[in-house]
Enzyme design. Sequence first.
Site, PDB file in Angstrom:
ATOM      1  N   CYS A   2     -29.476  24.571   2.423  1.00 40.54           N
ATOM      2  CA  CYS A   2     -29.785  23.708   3.749  1.00 40.54           C
ATOM      3  C   CYS A   2     -29.949  22.242   3.188  1.00 40.54           C
ATOM      4  CB  CYS A   2     -31.039  24.150   4.558  1.00 40.54           C
ATOM      5  SG  CYS A   2     -30.907  25.798   5.188  1.00 40.54           S
ATOM      6  N   ARG A  27     -24.482  21.801   1.005  1.00 46.83           N
ATOM      7  CA  ARG A  27     -25.719  22.716   0.770  1.00 46.83           C
ATOM      8  C   ARG A  27     -25.704  23.682   1.633  1.00 46.83           C
ATOM      9  NH1 ARG A  27     -29.975  20.586  -2.390  1.00 46.83           N
ATOM     10  NH2 ARG A  27     -31.245  22.157  -1.584  1.00 46.83           N
ATOM     11  N   TRP A  76     -27.891  27.108   5.725  1.00 45.91           N
ATOM     12  CA  TRP A  76     -27.270  28.236   5.308  1.00 45.91           C
ATOM     13  C   TRP A  76     -27.986  29.331   5.684  1.00 45.91           C
ATOM     14  CZ3 TRP A  76     -28.437  31.818   1.658  1.00 45.91           C
ATOM     15  CH2 TRP A  76     -27.545  32.394   0.970  1.00 45.91           C
ATOM     16  N   ASN A 100     -36.003  23.536   4.683  1.00 41.63           N
ATOM     17  CA  ASN A 100     -35.170  24.321   3.841  1.00 41.63           C
ATOM     18  C   ASN A 100     -35.991  24.916   2.913  1.00 41.63           C
ATOM     19  OD1 ASN A 100     -33.474  24.616   1.712  1.00 41.63           O
ATOM     20  ND2 ASN A 100     -33.933  22.784   0.799  1.00 41.63           N
ATOM     21  N   GLY A 101     -35.782  26.393   2.849  1.00 39.40           N
ATOM     22  CA  GLY A 101     -36.197  27.186   1.891  1.00 39.40           C
ATOM     23  C   GLY A 101     -36.588  28.543   2.621  1.00 39.40           C
ATOM     24  N   GLU A 481     -15.605  33.044 -16.454  1.00 40.76           N
ATOM     25  CA  GLU A 481     -15.688  31.863 -15.636  1.00 40.76           C
ATOM     26  C   GLU A 481     -14.380  31.696 -14.839  1.00 40.76           C
ATOM     27  OE1 GLU A 481     -17.653  30.096 -14.482  1.00 40.76           O
ATOM     28  OE2 GLU A 481     -16.805  28.252 -13.868  1.00 40.76           O
ATOM     29  N   LYS A 485     -14.411  31.696 -10.632  1.00 40.30           N
ATOM     30  CA  LYS A 485     -13.599  30.505  -9.736  1.00 40.30           C
ATOM     31  C   LYS A 485     -12.834  30.956  -8.772  1.00 40.30           C
ATOM     32  CE  LYS A 485     -15.644  27.838 -10.617  1.00 40.30           C
ATOM     33  NZ  LYS A 485     -16.658  27.599 -11.284  1.00 40.30           N
ATOM     34  N   GLU A 488     -14.448  32.933  -5.813  1.00 43.80           N
ATOM     35  CA  GLU A 488     -15.408  32.051  -5.233  1.00 43.80           C
ATOM     36  C   GLU A 488     -14.374  31.393  -4.154  1.00 43.80           C
ATOM     37  OE1 GLU A 488     -17.101  29.307  -7.595  1.00 43.80           O
ATOM     38  OE2 GLU A 488     -18.897  29.101  -6.052  1.00 43.80           O
ATOM     39  N   HIS A 504     -10.979  52.045 -21.636  1.00 44.04           N
ATOM     40  CA  HIS A 504     -11.974  52.838 -21.447  1.00 44.04           C
ATOM     41  C   HIS A 504     -12.344  52.877 -19.689  1.00 44.04           C
ATOM     42  CE1 HIS A 504     -13.048  52.973 -25.570  1.00 44.04           C
ATOM     43  NE2 HIS A 504     -12.964  51.773 -25.701  1.00 44.04           N
ATOM     44  N   LYS A 603     -24.003  25.019  -2.098  1.00 43.59           N
ATOM     45  CA  LYS A 603     -23.926  24.346  -3.607  1.00 43.59           C
ATOM     46  C   LYS A 603     -25.251  24.654  -4.357  1.00 43.59           C
ATOM     47  CE  LYS A 603     -22.292  21.815  -6.969  1.00 43.59           C
ATOM     48  NZ  LYS A 603     -21.185  22.619  -7.533  1.00 43.59           N
TER      49      LYS A 603
HETATM   50  O1  M6R Z   1     -27.050  24.582 -10.023  1.00 39.45           O
HETATM   51  P1  M6R Z   1     -26.850  25.567 -10.987  1.00 39.45           P
HETATM   52  O2  M6R Z   1     -25.955  25.007 -11.812  1.00 39.45           O
HETATM   53  O3  M6R Z   1     -28.126  26.097 -10.987  1.00 39.45           O
HETATM   54  O4  M6R Z   1     -26.082  26.668  -9.799  1.00 39.45           O
HETATM   55  C1  M6R Z   1     -25.836  27.808 -10.534  1.00 39.45           C
HETATM   56  C2  M6R Z   1     -24.919  28.567  -9.611  1.00 39.45           C
HETATM   57  O5  M6R Z   1     -25.107  28.658  -8.585  1.00 39.45           O
HETATM   58  C3  M6R Z   1     -23.451  28.007  -9.935  1.00 39.45           C
HETATM   59  O6  M6R Z   1     -22.964  27.877 -11.049  1.00 39.45           O
HETATM   60  C4  M6R Z   1     -22.489  28.712  -8.889  1.00 39.45           C
HETATM   61  O7  M6R Z   1     -22.230  29.990  -9.695  1.00 39.45           O
HETATM   62  C5  M6R Z   1     -21.066  27.894  -8.767  1.00 39.45           C
HETATM   63  N1  M6R Z   1     -20.919  27.891  -7.335  1.00 39.45           N
HETATM   64  C6  M6R Z   1     -19.930  28.530  -9.215  1.00 39.45           C
HETATM   65  O8  M6R Z   1     -18.794  27.951  -9.049  1.00 39.45           O
END
Ligand code: M6R
Length: 608
Positions: A2, A27, A76, A100-101, A481, A485, A488, A504, A603
């Site tokens: 948020c 956010r 969010w 926010n929270g 990673e 990516k 996501e 396995h 984010k």
């Molecule tokens: O702000 P942060 O680095 O703590 O965020 C951690 C994860 O939420 C963040 O890396 C998330 O996995 C990304 N959206 C991946 O691309």
Amino acid sequence: MCGIIGYTGPLDARRILLEGLSGLEYRGYDSAGIALCTVNADIELYKKVGKVSNLKEYCDRRSAAAAHCGIGHTRWATHGGVTDANAHPHRAGRVTLIHNGIIENYHDLTGRFRLEGQLISQTDSEVAARVLDQIYQGDPLAALKELAEMLEGSYGFCVMFDDQPGNIYAIRSVSPLVASCTRSGSLVASDLTALIPYTREYFVVPENHIVKLTPYKVNVYSLEEDFPRVVPEMMCVNWNMDAAMKNGYPHFMLKEIHEQPEAMKNTILPRISRGLPDFSEDGIPDELFTGCSQIHVVACGTAMHTGMVARAVMEPVLRIPVHVTIASEFRYEDPLVDEKTLVIVISQSGETIDTLAALRLAQEYGARTLSIVNVKGSTIARESDFVLYTHAGPEIAVASTKAYSVQLAALYMVACRMAYVRGKYSREEAVRFLTDLLDSVPAMETMLTQADFIRGIVTHIIQSPDAFFIGRGLDYAFSLEGALKLKEISYIHAEAYAAGELKHGTIALISDRVPVIATATQEHVFSKTISNIREVKARGAYVILLARESAVIDSGLADVVIRIPDVDDRFTVFPIAVALQLIAYYASVGKNLDVDQPRNLAKSVTVE
Ligand code: M6R
């Protein structure tokens, strides 16, 4: 999650709030809303499901009122579905509030204040607004203090009281808030991006303090008796608005992928002294590195993946245990952490709630903590014993790219300094390591020149519902990673496996033409990985192989080979990261998806 913003001052509040919300949209983008305190001191609400652009259209259609004070929110969703009613701001009697929270005891409060039947939304935030209205007796500071004492959970609130036209009150616990008094008026927001068009000077709202914004003044009050005024520590942003714009790129993600070489240099170069990594300017003593007998790296998502790479680089040299744990698991474990443990927490935003809680737990256990953080003044940075800032500039796309590379750069520098001061590296070896790290930068640039080639090869990937990423050792860490990516932002089901583990169980999933993205850059396991690739190829997989320029690859082994520059084994992650990010990016573009704001995500993850 948020995004929140409040503005009071001489300018058009509606414009400032809507522009601010566009910059905060990363956010959360389930819904957006603003509340304006009109020139007649009426409160008008505008809220809409969907993106800020929907809200803008809605405000235009309804000819939103002229106002110089207001609050705005991008949501969010946590409590309650994605509906107009659940969108913020929430209005309750004389109170208009954005949040926010998460308020964890909202259910108890609903009963205690007999709110059943009054609630218009299903949100925890409306409960807070209604409680505040009930306890408000004309003194905003007293009412907010009483509210804070009742609430459990996390919050950043901005509140307007009907009898205080032109004033905004804000309070926070855990959730971030920054504020500034500028020539254009007073602003408070969840992130700096909303403040940067007006100022470079700001302060972080201290936890459990109240901020009062009037058009030309911002005062901070402690919650102690009589609410003494507190002078906050002012900070200065070291990036400008250009850094938070697309600057001709179609998406923030592509821009941020291309910014990596520069971000790497900004993170590494200021920390080199006489050919060695040097953290004296960061205030980090060598004793932090010599005095520990083990390391725990704790983080989430992409940041956690950098820890996986770091372990593979650090352990063989340092010969001490390096554990990597997902923060949301660490915080509920009883981790083997003591005063001789160095806990490294990694976070781009510096606000991820699970990582923050893990940091606090580590400190309770007596560990020494070092954070690697991108956002200056963020909670994790402020609460850790030592902080190493990465200098990536703002990362706006939800998918993390440049933050990953610079976190790695910082970790590699820590590894090098540690090896040197612990006597594991001679001066020459440390200088060599650092030189190799710097050589990764042109390797990334070379990789970027292959963007068009990579765009051409994703066609096969986007036709498949699944994709597999395989590799051994460090290549496995990179694969994790790459898979994150891809899933996501392209919504393709993608999983990473240690190549030797396929037989396995997972190999049962390999069917005709399923894409397997294999990374084979680690010399000591190269032939083993190649054997594993043959195994999937024999079962019909469509293999995209990432291998060094100089690697000899038999024809027929792979359908596509992406060549990466010849750098030392430990540094291949840097060009590989670029290649894997470009694969995910073009897959998302190829599927015509929202690259920068993928569904269900935000984010900065400030809820558990
Ligand atoms: O702000 P942060 O680095 O703590 O965020 C951690 C994860 O939420 C963040 O890396 C998330 O996995 C990304 N959206 C991946 O691309």
